[in-house]
Design an enzyme around this catalytic site. Structure first.
Site, PDB file in Angstrom:
ATOM      1  N   THR A 125       0.824  -1.245   0.030  1.00  0.00           N
ATOM      2  CA  THR A 125       0.174  -0.100  -0.092  1.00  0.00           C
ATOM      3  C   THR A 125       0.959   1.288  -0.001  1.00  0.00           C
ATOM      4  O   THR A 125       1.858   1.478   0.556  1.00  0.00           O
ATOM      5  CB  THR A 125      -0.909   0.071   1.188  1.00  0.00           C
ATOM      6  N   ASP A 126       0.362   2.443  -0.524  1.00  0.00           N
ATOM      7  CA  ASP A 126       1.112   3.714  -0.449  1.00  0.00           C
ATOM      8  C   ASP A 126       1.204   4.125   0.837  1.00  0.00           C
ATOM      9  O   ASP A 126       1.870   5.013   1.157  1.00  0.00           O
ATOM     10  CB  ASP A 126       0.478   4.890  -1.374  1.00  0.00           C
ATOM     11  N   GLU A 127       0.344   3.335   1.841  1.00  0.00           N
ATOM     12  CA  GLU A 127       0.301   4.100   3.271  1.00  0.00           C
ATOM     13  C   GLU A 127       1.809   3.706   3.978  1.00  0.00           C
ATOM     14  O   GLU A 127       2.242   4.247   4.959  1.00  0.00           O
ATOM     15  CB  GLU A 127      -0.650   3.351   4.185  1.00  0.00           C
ATOM     16  N   TYR A 153      -1.517  -0.451  11.146  1.00  0.00           N
ATOM     17  CA  TYR A 153      -1.388  -1.285   9.931  1.00  0.00           C
ATOM     18  C   TYR A 153      -0.327  -0.685   9.123  1.00  0.00           C
ATOM     19  O   TYR A 153       0.127  -1.756   8.549  1.00  0.00           O
ATOM     20  CB  TYR A 153      -2.908  -0.795   9.374  1.00  0.00           C
ATOM     21  N   LYS A 157       2.580  -3.540   7.272  1.00  0.00           N
ATOM     22  CA  LYS A 157       2.607  -3.646   5.878  1.00  0.00           C
ATOM     23  C   LYS A 157       4.027  -3.292   5.385  1.00  0.00           C
ATOM     24  O   LYS A 157       4.666  -3.821   4.561  1.00  0.00           O
ATOM     25  CB  LYS A 157       1.618  -2.669   4.902  1.00  0.00           C
ATOM     26  N   LEU A 193     -14.352   4.048   3.739  1.00  0.00           N
ATOM     27  CA  LEU A 193     -15.244   5.255   3.459  1.00  0.00           C
ATOM     28  C   LEU A 193     -16.283   5.210   2.461  1.00  0.00           C
ATOM     29  O   LEU A 193     -17.380   5.471   2.750  1.00  0.00           O
ATOM     30  CB  LEU A 193     -14.258   6.201   3.205  1.00  0.00           C
TER      31      LEU A 193
HETATM   32  P1  NAD Z   1      -9.971  -6.977   2.732  1.00  0.00           P
HETATM   33  O1  NAD Z   1      -9.858  -6.649   4.355  1.00  0.00           O
HETATM   34  O2  NAD Z   1     -11.166  -6.877   2.095  1.00  0.00           O
HETATM   35  O3  NAD Z   1      -9.554  -8.315   2.442  1.00  0.00           O
HETATM   36  C1  NAD Z   1      -8.553  -9.306   3.205  1.00  0.00           C
HETATM   37  C2  NAD Z   1      -8.947 -10.784   2.917  1.00  0.00           C
HETATM   38  O4  NAD Z   1      -7.661 -11.489   3.794  1.00  0.00           O
HETATM   39  C3  NAD Z   1     -10.024 -11.469   3.548  1.00  0.00           C
HETATM   40  O5  NAD Z   1     -10.648 -12.267   2.645  1.00  0.00           O
HETATM   41  C4  NAD Z   1      -9.721 -12.021   4.985  1.00  0.00           C
HETATM   42  O6  NAD Z   1     -10.438 -13.027   5.273  1.00  0.00           O
HETATM   43  C5  NAD Z   1      -8.166 -12.770   4.625  1.00  0.00           C
HETATM   44  N1  NAD Z   1      -7.292 -12.584   5.657  1.00  0.00           N
HETATM   45  C6  NAD Z   1      -7.112 -12.036   6.515  1.00  0.00           C
HETATM   46  N2  NAD Z   1      -6.315 -12.588   7.516  1.00  0.00           N
HETATM   47  C7  NAD Z   1      -5.699 -13.950   6.770  1.00  0.00           C
HETATM   48  C8  NAD Z   1      -5.133 -14.717   7.389  1.00  0.00           C
HETATM   49  N3  NAD Z   1      -4.211 -14.572   8.381  1.00  0.00           N
HETATM   50  N4  NAD Z   1      -4.949 -15.749   6.315  1.00  0.00           N
HETATM   51  C9  NAD Z   1      -5.765 -16.016   5.243  1.00  0.00           C
HETATM   52  N5  NAD Z   1      -6.511 -15.113   4.934  1.00  0.00           N
HETATM   53  C10 NAD Z   1      -6.537 -14.029   5.817  1.00  0.00           C
HETATM   54  O7  NAD Z   1      -8.713  -6.192   2.168  1.00  0.00           O
HETATM   55  P2  NAD Z   1      -8.530  -5.536   0.643  1.00  0.00           P
HETATM   56  O8  NAD Z   1      -9.005  -3.964   0.931  1.00  0.00           O
HETATM   57  O9  NAD Z   1      -9.050  -6.592  -0.428  1.00  0.00           O
HETATM   58  O10 NAD Z   1      -7.171  -5.444   0.607  1.00  0.00           O
HETATM   59  C11 NAD Z   1      -6.065  -6.573   0.167  1.00  0.00           C
HETATM   60  C12 NAD Z   1      -4.801  -6.266   0.082  1.00  0.00           C
HETATM   61  O11 NAD Z   1      -4.432  -5.040  -0.521  1.00  0.00           O
HETATM   62  C13 NAD Z   1      -3.996  -6.132   1.501  1.00  0.00           C
HETATM   63  O12 NAD Z   1      -2.848  -6.624   1.647  1.00  0.00           O
HETATM   64  C14 NAD Z   1      -4.165  -4.375   1.820  1.00  0.00           C
HETATM   65  O13 NAD Z   1      -3.151  -3.950   2.589  1.00  0.00           O
HETATM   66  C15 NAD Z   1      -3.819  -4.041   0.166  1.00  0.00           C
HETATM   67  N6  NAD Z   1      -4.238  -2.947  -0.105  1.00  0.00           N
HETATM   68  C16 NAD Z   1      -5.437  -2.430   0.044  1.00  0.00           C
HETATM   69  C17 NAD Z   1      -6.088  -1.073  -0.692  1.00  0.00           C
HETATM   70  C18 NAD Z   1      -7.324  -0.672  -0.410  1.00  0.00           C
HETATM   71  O14 NAD Z   1      -7.896   0.340  -0.845  1.00  0.00           O
HETATM   72  N7  NAD Z   1      -8.299  -1.568  -0.015  1.00  0.00           N
HETATM   73  C19 NAD Z   1      -5.114  -0.344  -1.091  1.00  0.00           C
HETATM   74  C20 NAD Z   1      -3.579  -0.697  -1.248  1.00  0.00           C
HETATM   75  C21 NAD Z   1      -3.436  -2.081  -0.918  1.00  0.00           C
HETATM   76  P1  TYD Z   2     -10.459   4.464   4.837  1.00  0.00           P
HETATM   77  O1  TYD Z   2     -11.602   3.940   3.821  1.00  0.00           O
HETATM   78  O2  TYD Z   2     -10.721   3.590   6.133  1.00  0.00           O
HETATM   79  O3  TYD Z   2      -9.061   3.959   4.045  1.00  0.00           O
HETATM   80  P2  TYD Z   2      -7.615   4.402   4.607  1.00  0.00           P
HETATM   81  O4  TYD Z   2      -7.844   4.745   6.066  1.00  0.00           O
HETATM   82  O5  TYD Z   2      -6.891   3.266   4.399  1.00  0.00           O
HETATM   83  O6  TYD Z   2      -7.156   5.624   3.621  1.00  0.00           O
HETATM   84  O7  TYD Z   2     -10.508   5.851   4.877  1.00  0.00           O
HETATM   85  C1  TYD Z   2     -10.503   6.690   3.779  1.00  0.00           C
HETATM   86  C2  TYD Z   2     -10.338   8.199   4.318  1.00  0.00           C
HETATM   87  O8  TYD Z   2     -11.922   8.327   4.897  1.00  0.00           O
HETATM   88  C3  TYD Z   2      -9.403   8.349   5.660  1.00  0.00           C
HETATM   89  O9  TYD Z   2      -9.045   9.586   5.478  1.00  0.00           O
HETATM   90  C4  TYD Z   2     -10.267   8.125   6.868  1.00  0.00           C
HETATM   91  C5  TYD Z   2     -11.652   8.740   6.257  1.00  0.00           C
HETATM   92  N1  TYD Z   2     -12.845   7.969   6.956  1.00  0.00           N
HETATM   93  C6  TYD Z   2     -13.993   9.015   7.344  1.00  0.00           C
HETATM   94  O10 TYD Z   2     -13.868  10.283   7.464  1.00  0.00           O
HETATM   95  N2  TYD Z   2     -15.008   8.423   7.882  1.00  0.00           N
HETATM   96  C7  TYD Z   2     -15.082   7.154   8.112  1.00  0.00           C
HETATM   97  O11 TYD Z   2     -16.323   6.505   8.492  1.00  0.00           O
HETATM   98  C8  TYD Z   2     -14.133   6.161   7.466  1.00  0.00           C
HETATM   99  C9  TYD Z   2     -14.034   4.609   7.604  1.00  0.00           C
HETATM  100  C10 TYD Z   2     -12.973   6.914   6.948  1.00  0.00           C
END
Ligand code: NAD
Ligand code: TYD
Length: 338
Positions: A125-127, A153, A157, A193
């Site tokens: 992630t970019d985080e 988190y 990562k 969000l």
């Molecule tokens: P999500 O929370 O929707 O899904 C995570 C999945 O991993 C779930 O199906 C969960 O059951 C599974 N999981 C959790 N712990 C596990 C374990 N110990 N063993 C096996 N499976 C397990 O997450 P997401 O939003 O789909 O993100 C997927 C990946 O992408 C993550 O690694 C996250 O850090 C990365 N990512 C997410 C975003 C975003 O905006 N959502 C952006 C950049 C990177």
């Molecule tokens: P989120 O979707 O949790 O992603 P991330 O924290 O990984 O960027 O949140 C996106 C942005 O929205 C973040 O700045 C936090 C904000 N946020 C709210 O303002 N209200 C909410 O209920 C949530 C879940 C997030």
């Protein structure tokens, strides 16, 4: 190619599985997922009917379970999406983030090393780069930006990225890493969000906006992220990091107001700010564009409109999450103890 997709029952992993089944019917997909609260077997209902798809319920941090899958399936490549992914949960309960996001990755890397897997791709992630000032629109994260995590988190990562890099250098495990901006789209769990805003408004509830709502995120439609990982898997260079983003920066207030405008209704409720809240994320994706010919293709307004349409058309999917019945489905279909 046989690809082991870990965390494939979550938001991005499931979209990636559907992308691969559609774009590469010659490949075989094996999914391993623990089915935590964020994993949803209903999401993979259509994939489960596909002859080239297999599912295992497994925890990536349990080496015996991982070894069994590697021995039986002998994957050519592993794409790791499995993670605890919600910043707010990491602030409340950090330890499971370290177990899954760090030790889980180590367990997978060890298995890749033992089995001589041709590629391990870590979805990061970019985080991991920390944040940028809101007023400096000229600053972006590049692959050379130092890691500087803000939340448990992002620290977990960043640790996994360092570990993956170390396994490449020390043991020669062919690792690639992608660092993507905030995703949105179908199957997005309604604690984040955008899906939270949509589902709250559809249920007549206000949308909580943290602090002033001025924090900026760089949004990428999930299908663009899946195409980027696909490109890295096929053309990426082991040892290399790739930033993925689409230059779609919006403040949280802009995002919520756009959802309200698409639905024609909705209220905002300003609530307490998140502890350590990152101000701004902004990705420079030029390496992906230059070296792998990938470019984000879905503008934010179009992606958001598609996402709202999807949530309107798939009300049952998110209602099963909100009423908890998706966990019963997980138990029935995969013997999950969730
Ligand atoms: P999500 O929370 O929707 O899904 C995570 C999945 O991993 C779930 O199906 C969960 O059951 C599974 N999981 C959790 N712990 C596990 C374990 N110990 N063993 C096996 N499976 C397990 O997450 P997401 O939003 O789909 O993100 C997927 C990946 O992408 C993550 O690694 C996250 O850090 C990365 N990512 C997410 C975003 C975003 O905006 N959502 C952006 C950049 C990177
Ligand atoms: P989120 O979707 O949790 O992603 P991330 O924290 O990984 O960027 O949140 C996106 C942005 O929205 C973040 O700045 C936090 C904000 N946020 C709210 O303002 N209200 C909410 O209920 C949530 C879940 C997030």
């Amino acid at each position: 190619m046989k690809i082991l997709v870990t965390g494939g029952a979550g938001f991005i992993g499931s979209n990636f599985i559907y992308h691969m089944l559609r774009e590469h019917p010659e490949d075989t997909i094996v999914c391993a997922d623990k089915l935590t609260y964020a994993g949803n077997a209903e999401t993979l209902g259509n994939a489960a009917k596909h002859p080239s798809f297999t599912f295992y319920r497994a925890d990536i941090s349990v080496s015996r379970a991982v070894e069994e899958i590697f021995s039986r399936e002998k994957p050519d490549a592993v794409v790791n999406f499995a993670a605890e992914s919600h910043v707010d949960r990491s602030i409340a309960h950090p330890s499971v983030f370290l177990k899954t996001n760090v030790l889980g990755v180590q367990t997978l890397l060890d298995a890749c090393r033992r089995h001589g897997v041709a590629r391990f791709h870590q979805v990061s992630t970019d985080e991991v780069y920390g944040d940028l000032p809101i007023g400096r629109r000229d600053l972006f994260f590049t692959e050379d930006t130092p890691l500087k995590a803000s939340s448990p988190y992002s620290a977990s990562k960043a640790s996994a990225d360092l570990l993956a890099g170390a396994y490449f250098r020390t043991y020669g495990v062919p690792v690639t890493i992608s660092r993507c901006s905030n995703n949105y789209g179908p199957y997005h769990f309604p604690e984040k969000l955008i899906p939270l805003a949509i589902t709250n408004i559809l249920r007549g509830k206000p949308v909580p906006v943290y602090g002033t709502g001025e924090n900026v995120r760089d949004w990428l439609y999930v299908e663009d992220h899946c195409a980027a990982i696909d490109a890295i898997l096929r053309r990426g260079v082991p040892g290399r990091v790739y930033n993925v983003g689409g230059h779609n920066e919006r403040s949280n207030l802009q995002v919520v107001r756009a959802v309200i405008s698409l639905l024609g209704k909705g209220e905002i409720e300003f609530v307490c700010d998140r502890a350590g809240h990152d101000l701004r994320y902004a990705i420079d994706p030029s390496r992906m564009e230059r070296e792998l010919g990938w470019k984000g293709s879905v503008p934010f307004e179009e992606g958001l409109s598609r996402t709202v349409e999807w949530f309107l058309a798939n009300r049952q999917w998110w209602e099963h999450i909100l009423d908890g019945s998706y966990r019963k489905y997980n138990r029935e279909f995969y013997g999950a103890n969730s």
